[in-house]
Each structure stands twice: as structure tokens, then as C-alpha cells.
Design a protein around this motif. Sequence first.
Motif, PDB file in Angstrom:
ATOM      1  N   LEU A  80      48.812   3.960  -0.934  1.00 42.66           N
ATOM      2  CA  LEU A  80      47.898   4.727  -0.088  1.00 42.66           C
ATOM      3  C   LEU A  80      47.064   3.795   0.776  1.00 42.66           C
ATOM      4  O   LEU A  80      46.605   2.745   0.322  1.00 42.66           O
ATOM      5  CB  LEU A  80      46.960   5.584  -0.942  1.00 42.66           C
ATOM      6  N   VAL A  81      46.884   4.200   2.023  1.00 45.74           N
ATOM      7  CA  VAL A  81      46.064   3.441   2.965  1.00 45.74           C
ATOM      8  C   VAL A  81      45.079   4.409   3.587  1.00 45.74           C
ATOM      9  O   VAL A  81      45.429   5.536   3.944  1.00 45.74           O
ATOM     10  CB  VAL A  81      46.933   2.794   4.075  1.00 45.74           C
ATOM     11  N   GLY A  82      43.844   3.968   3.714  1.00 43.42           N
ATOM     12  CA  GLY A  82      42.818   4.791   4.333  1.00 43.42           C
ATOM     13  C   GLY A  82      41.456   4.355   3.856  1.00 43.42           C
ATOM     14  O   GLY A  82      41.296   3.274   3.277  1.00 43.42           O
ATOM     15  N   SER A  83      40.490   5.190   4.096  1.00 49.22           N
ATOM     16  CA  SER A  83      39.129   4.869   3.659  1.00 49.22           C
ATOM     17  C   SER A  83      38.755   5.770   2.484  1.00 49.22           C
ATOM     18  O   SER A  83      39.371   6.802   2.249  1.00 49.22           O
ATOM     19  CB  SER A  83      38.146   5.061   4.813  1.00 49.22           C
ATOM     20  N   LEU A  84      37.738   5.349   1.767  1.00 48.69           N
ATOM     21  CA  LEU A  84      37.249   6.129   0.638  1.00 48.69           C
ATOM     22  C   LEU A  84      36.172   7.073   1.145  1.00 48.69           C
ATOM     23  O   LEU A  84      35.120   6.644   1.605  1.00 48.69           O
ATOM     24  CB  LEU A  84      36.699   5.198  -0.446  1.00 48.69           C
ATOM     25  N   SER A  85      36.443   8.350   1.067  1.00 48.21           N
ATOM     26  CA  SER A  85      35.500   9.356   1.543  1.00 48.21           C
ATOM     27  C   SER A  85      34.218   9.305   0.726  1.00 48.21           C
ATOM     28  O   SER A  85      34.262   9.215  -0.499  1.00 48.21           O
ATOM     29  CB  SER A  85      36.126  10.746   1.414  1.00 48.21           C
ATOM     30  N   PRO A  86      33.060   9.379   1.378  1.00 46.85           N
ATOM     31  CA  PRO A  86      31.809   9.393   0.628  1.00 46.85           C
ATOM     32  C   PRO A  86      31.681  10.623  -0.282  1.00 46.85           C
ATOM     33  O   PRO A  86      30.916  10.601  -1.244  1.00 46.85           O
ATOM     34  CB  PRO A  86      30.725   9.397   1.698  1.00 46.85           C
ATOM     35  N   GLN A  87      32.459  11.654  -0.015  1.00 52.55           N
ATOM     36  CA  GLN A  87      32.410  12.855  -0.855  1.00 52.55           C
ATOM     37  C   GLN A  87      32.975  12.613  -2.251  1.00 52.55           C
ATOM     38  O   GLN A  87      32.809  13.433  -3.141  1.00 52.55           O
ATOM     39  CB  GLN A  87      33.129  14.017  -0.179  1.00 52.55           C
ATOM     40  N   ILE A  88      33.609  11.469  -2.453  1.00 53.17           N
ATOM     41  CA  ILE A  88      34.097  11.129  -3.785  1.00 53.17           C
ATOM     42  C   ILE A  88      32.921  11.065  -4.764  1.00 53.17           C
ATOM     43  O   ILE A  88      33.076  11.312  -5.956  1.00 53.17           O
ATOM     44  CB  ILE A  88      34.909   9.813  -3.758  1.00 53.17           C
ATOM     45  N   GLY A  89      31.737  10.776  -4.244  1.00 54.26           N
ATOM     46  CA  GLY A  89      30.529  10.734  -5.068  1.00 54.26           C
ATOM     47  C   GLY A  89      30.125  12.097  -5.606  1.00 54.26           C
ATOM     48  O   GLY A  89      29.317  12.181  -6.529  1.00 54.26           O
ATOM     49  N   ASN A  90      30.683  13.162  -5.046  1.00 49.59           N
ATOM     50  CA  ASN A  90      30.379  14.513  -5.527  1.00 49.59           C
ATOM     51  C   ASN A  90      31.187  14.901  -6.763  1.00 49.59           C
ATOM     52  O   ASN A  90      30.967  15.956  -7.339  1.00 49.59           O
ATOM     53  CB  ASN A  90      30.625  15.541  -4.426  1.00 49.59           C
ATOM     54  N   LEU A  91      32.121  14.035  -7.157  1.00 55.30           N
ATOM     55  CA  LEU A  91      32.892  14.292  -8.379  1.00 55.30           C
ATOM     56  C   LEU A  91      32.041  13.838  -9.557  1.00 55.30           C
ATOM     57  O   LEU A  91      32.185  12.738 -10.082  1.00 55.30           O
ATOM     58  CB  LEU A  91      34.230  13.536  -8.335  1.00 55.30           C
ATOM     59  N   SER A  92      31.129  14.688  -9.966  1.00 52.76           N
ATOM     60  CA  SER A  92      30.093  14.299 -10.928  1.00 52.76           C
ATOM     61  C   SER A  92      30.613  14.044 -12.341  1.00 52.76           C
ATOM     62  O   SER A  92      29.914  13.428 -13.142  1.00 52.76           O
ATOM     63  CB  SER A  92      28.983  15.349 -10.961  1.00 52.76           C
ATOM     64  N   PHE A  93      31.828  14.464 -12.654  1.00 51.71           N
ATOM     65  CA  PHE A  93      32.400  14.196 -13.976  1.00 51.71           C
ATOM     66  C   PHE A  93      33.365  13.013 -13.944  1.00 51.71           C
ATOM     67  O   PHE A  93      33.933  12.653 -14.967  1.00 51.71           O
ATOM     68  CB  PHE A  93      33.133  15.437 -14.497  1.00 51.71           C
ATOM     69  N   LEU A  94      33.549  12.408 -12.768  1.00 53.62           N
ATOM     70  CA  LEU A  94      34.491  11.303 -12.617  1.00 53.62           C
ATOM     71  C   LEU A  94      34.027  10.098 -13.418  1.00 53.62           C
ATOM     72  O   LEU A  94      32.898   9.643 -13.277  1.00 53.62           O
ATOM     73  CB  LEU A  94      34.632  10.927 -11.137  1.00 53.62           C
ATOM     74  N   LYS A  95      34.911   9.588 -14.276  1.00 54.58           N
ATOM     75  CA  LYS A  95      34.605   8.444 -15.112  1.00 54.58           C
ATOM     76  C   LYS A  95      35.442   7.235 -14.770  1.00 54.58           C
ATOM     77  O   LYS A  95      35.090   6.114 -15.100  1.00 54.58           O
ATOM     78  CB  LYS A  95      34.824   8.788 -16.592  1.00 54.58           C
ATOM     79  N   ASP A  96      36.596   7.427 -14.150  1.00 55.17           N
ATOM     80  CA  ASP A  96      37.544   6.338 -13.976  1.00 55.17           C
ATOM     81  C   ASP A  96      38.345   6.538 -12.693  1.00 55.17           C
ATOM     82  O   ASP A  96      38.868   7.619 -12.451  1.00 55.17           O
ATOM     83  CB  ASP A  96      38.468   6.303 -15.184  1.00 55.17           C
TER      84      ASP A  96
END
Length: 101
Positions: A80-96
Motif C-alpha cells: 500500500l502507498v499513500g498517506s495516513l489519514s488523521p481520522q485513524i485517530g478516531n479508532l478509539s479501540f485500536l491497539k495495534d
Amino acid sequence: MTYLSLFFHAIIGLLLWPATLAGNHTDLHSLLAFKSSITHDPQRVLDTWNTSLHFCQWQGVTCGRRHARVTRLELGSRGLVGSLSPQIGNLSFLKDIKARK
């Protein structure tokens, strides 16, 4: 269980249901924002990332059993190529997040 206990659990479930849906809605939109920031997907991994399946069934996405919220993203070695969306921070249960092997 008594009828009163079952009734109480049903009421609690109904009260918590909108919060669960809101969380699922947030996770869905966060993942779709992540997908839209990817410019190259040579293995077409993100083709499964659409609304015909629940996002917990998408390739590379793991959800918790209790809340059906995203707890892990495993997208390493997928090219995968691209940027990391800042909305990834909204995944409040994300651990890994596994970006590479």
C-alpha cells in the motif's frame, strides 16, 4: 434469571445500542477515510473495504468480540502507498497497527 432481570438487561441493551451504533459509524468512516488516502493498492486488498460487508470482515481489519470495534489493522507487506489519514485517530479501540512484517 427472573423476568425482572431479563427486562433490566433488555432496557440496558436498548440504552447502550445507540452508542454502539455511533462507535461503529465512527469506525466505518475512519476506515473509509484511510482507504481514500491510499493511492496504490497493488494486491487490491482494499477492494473488500466497502459497505456490502461489515467492516469487521474486511481484509486486514480485526475487531473486538465484545464491542465490534476495530482493535487491529494488519496491512503489512501489502504494498500500500499513500498517506495516513488523521481520522485513524478516531479508532478509539485500536491497539495495534501492523504496517510491515
